[in-house]
Design an enzyme around this catalytic site. Structure first.
Site: not given
Ligand code: FCB
Length: 446
Positions: A165, A353
């Site tokens: 990210e 994620e």
């Molecule tokens: C993302 C991050 C991870 C976690 C999630 C909820 O932005 O990569 O570390 O904090 O959100």
């Protein structure tokens, strides 16, 4: 729907990040990171909470891996803490590497496939003191660290992720000040985004030269953005927000150029983008093997002349949001995957994620997290639809394996499919994890 929704070799897994789970911040020669400094600075995190202990994964990783194995996981995405490897300038720490070797060996002996993120936000403080990601000079440090990891761990890692990210590092860290190092300077943030992308490209190049067998990619947080109305002002502002969140990263990676409208917008607002040098874009666009996508929610925006943020006003979520206040919108995941395929690339995609924070309660030793189950089911369905239409999606990592340190929110937001009792470090498998176990076993959604 009958039959399997997901192919046989689909990589079902969960994800964590070093600072959020490891703890053991002063052990085996680990150096200080910008997140140690930030979380120990009064006012930066909820109630001054820090990752000092977190989930104590550093000591409990064997139990955590046994738990993943019981749950039938195929893969585990974790990150390496750079300050464990280079705690001080020029100082290599073998003990830091040895921890990740033990972790990888344990994963291999349980037939879990590792996906390793090199940078999940815990920059060594000594690098920050030399200018951090604002400085182009940080790039060779990152390349050196990455090359060390390839050399030391390469045989055991089939999937490498350069950055997690970069939008967050750039803008949450340097424009909004909500993440370490907590700066609030947009021009700086833009230079950070460029240096992150360039460091990614250089690491990919060096990975190719190293002759490593594994694959390499990057993880972006992509946020589909819609205008609240069809009014030209609203459409224009949605275009800018999309440019900032999505195109500013996707375009250079896959088209070898920053989006022209955003270059015009940024340079009019913040002055010339002179940190971009000749030849940088072709390096950034060095071909990668896969793209990791983190998806949580969408944005809906309108133009508001009273807004100090370039006239951007975020609309409140439709329907019940998660505990983070984020709108639950699985359809946007499907549209996002389709867009990436249509406008950018046909290389393999991973959802690196996806997940949700809800207020979980332990009742008689159980956590009935229905909402998380529903959230996951609907997002899995959206990706299954993409797969059925021929989409090149190879895996799905739920955020997160277990509740952990949610950055500036401290321990207040529980994203885990496993509950963590922070007082005892006891793990408790939530209903969503049991449900996920069935999904993995049957490759369908029940
Ligand atoms: C993302 C991050 C991870 C976690 C999630 C909820 O932005 O990569 O570390 O904090 O959100």
């Amino acid at each position: 729907m009958s039959g399997h929704l997901f192919p046989e070799n689909f990589l079902f897994g969960t994800a964590t990040a070093a600072y959020q789970v490891e703890g053991a911040v002063n052990e085996d020669g680990r150096g200080t990171s910008i997140w140690d400094v930030f979380s120990h600075t009064p006012g930066k995190t909820l109630e001054g909470q820090t990752g000092d202990v977190a989930c104590d994964h550093y000591h409990r990783f064997r139990d955590d891996i046994a738990m993943m194995t019981d749950l039938g996981m195929k893969s585990y995405r974790f990150s390496v803490a750079w300050p464990r490897i280079f705690p001080e300038k020029g100082a290599f720490n073998q003990k830091g590497v040895d921890f990740y070797k033990r972790l990888l060996e344990e994963l291999h002996s349980h037939h879990l496939i590792p996906a390793v993120t090199l940078y999940h936000w815990d920059l060594p403080q000594w690098v920050e003191e030399e200018g951090g990601w604002r400085s182009r000079e940080t790039i060779p440090y990152f390349v050196d660290y990455a090359e060390t990891m390839f050399r030391e761990l390469g045989d055991m890692v089939p999937l490498w992720i350069t950055h997690n990210e970069p939008w967050c590092t750039s803008f949450l860290g340097h424009a909004f000040g909500q993440h370490a190092p907590g700066h609030t300077d947009w021009r700086e943030a833009l230079s950070v985004s460029h240096h992150l992308l360039l460091s990614h490209g250089e690491v990919v190049e060096s990975f190719r030269h190293s002759g490593q067998k594994g694959q390499i990619g990057i993880t972006l947080n992509l946020t589909p953005t819609e205008a609240g109305t069809r009014q030209p002002d609203d459409l224009a502002i949605a275009q800018i927000v999309d440019g900032n969140s999505n195109r500013w990263f996707l375009d250079p990676l896959f088209h070898g150029a920053y989006p022209e409208d955003m270059v015009a917008f940024y340079s009019q607002t913040f002055g010339p983008l002179d940190f971009i040098q000749q030849g940088d874009l072709s390096k950034i666009a060095t071909p990668i093997d896969f793209l990791g996508i983190n998806y949580y929610s969408r944005n809906r925006v309108v133009y508001d002349e009273k807004s100090e943020l370039f006239g951007i006003r975020m609309l409140p979520p439709e329907g019940e949001p998660t505990e983070m206040g984020w709108e639950v919108h699985p359809e946007s995941l499907y549209h996002l995957l389709k867009r990436v395929e249509r406008e950018y690339t046909s290389i393999p995609l991973y959802i690196t994620e996806n997940g949700a924070a809800y207020e979980d309660k332990v009742v008689d030793g159980q956590v009935h997290d229905e909402k998380r189950k529903e959230f996951l089911r609907d997002h899995f369905l959206a990706s299954a639809k993409f797969l059925q239409e021929g989409g090149n999606l190879k895996g799905y990592y739920v955020w997160s394996l277990m509740d952990n340190f949610e950055w500036s929110f401290g321990y207040s937001k529980r994203f885990g499919i496993v509950y963590v009792d922070y007082a005892t470090q006891e793990r408790l498998v939530k209903d969503s994890a049991k449900w996920y176990q069935q999904v993995i076993r049957t490759r369908s959604l029940g």
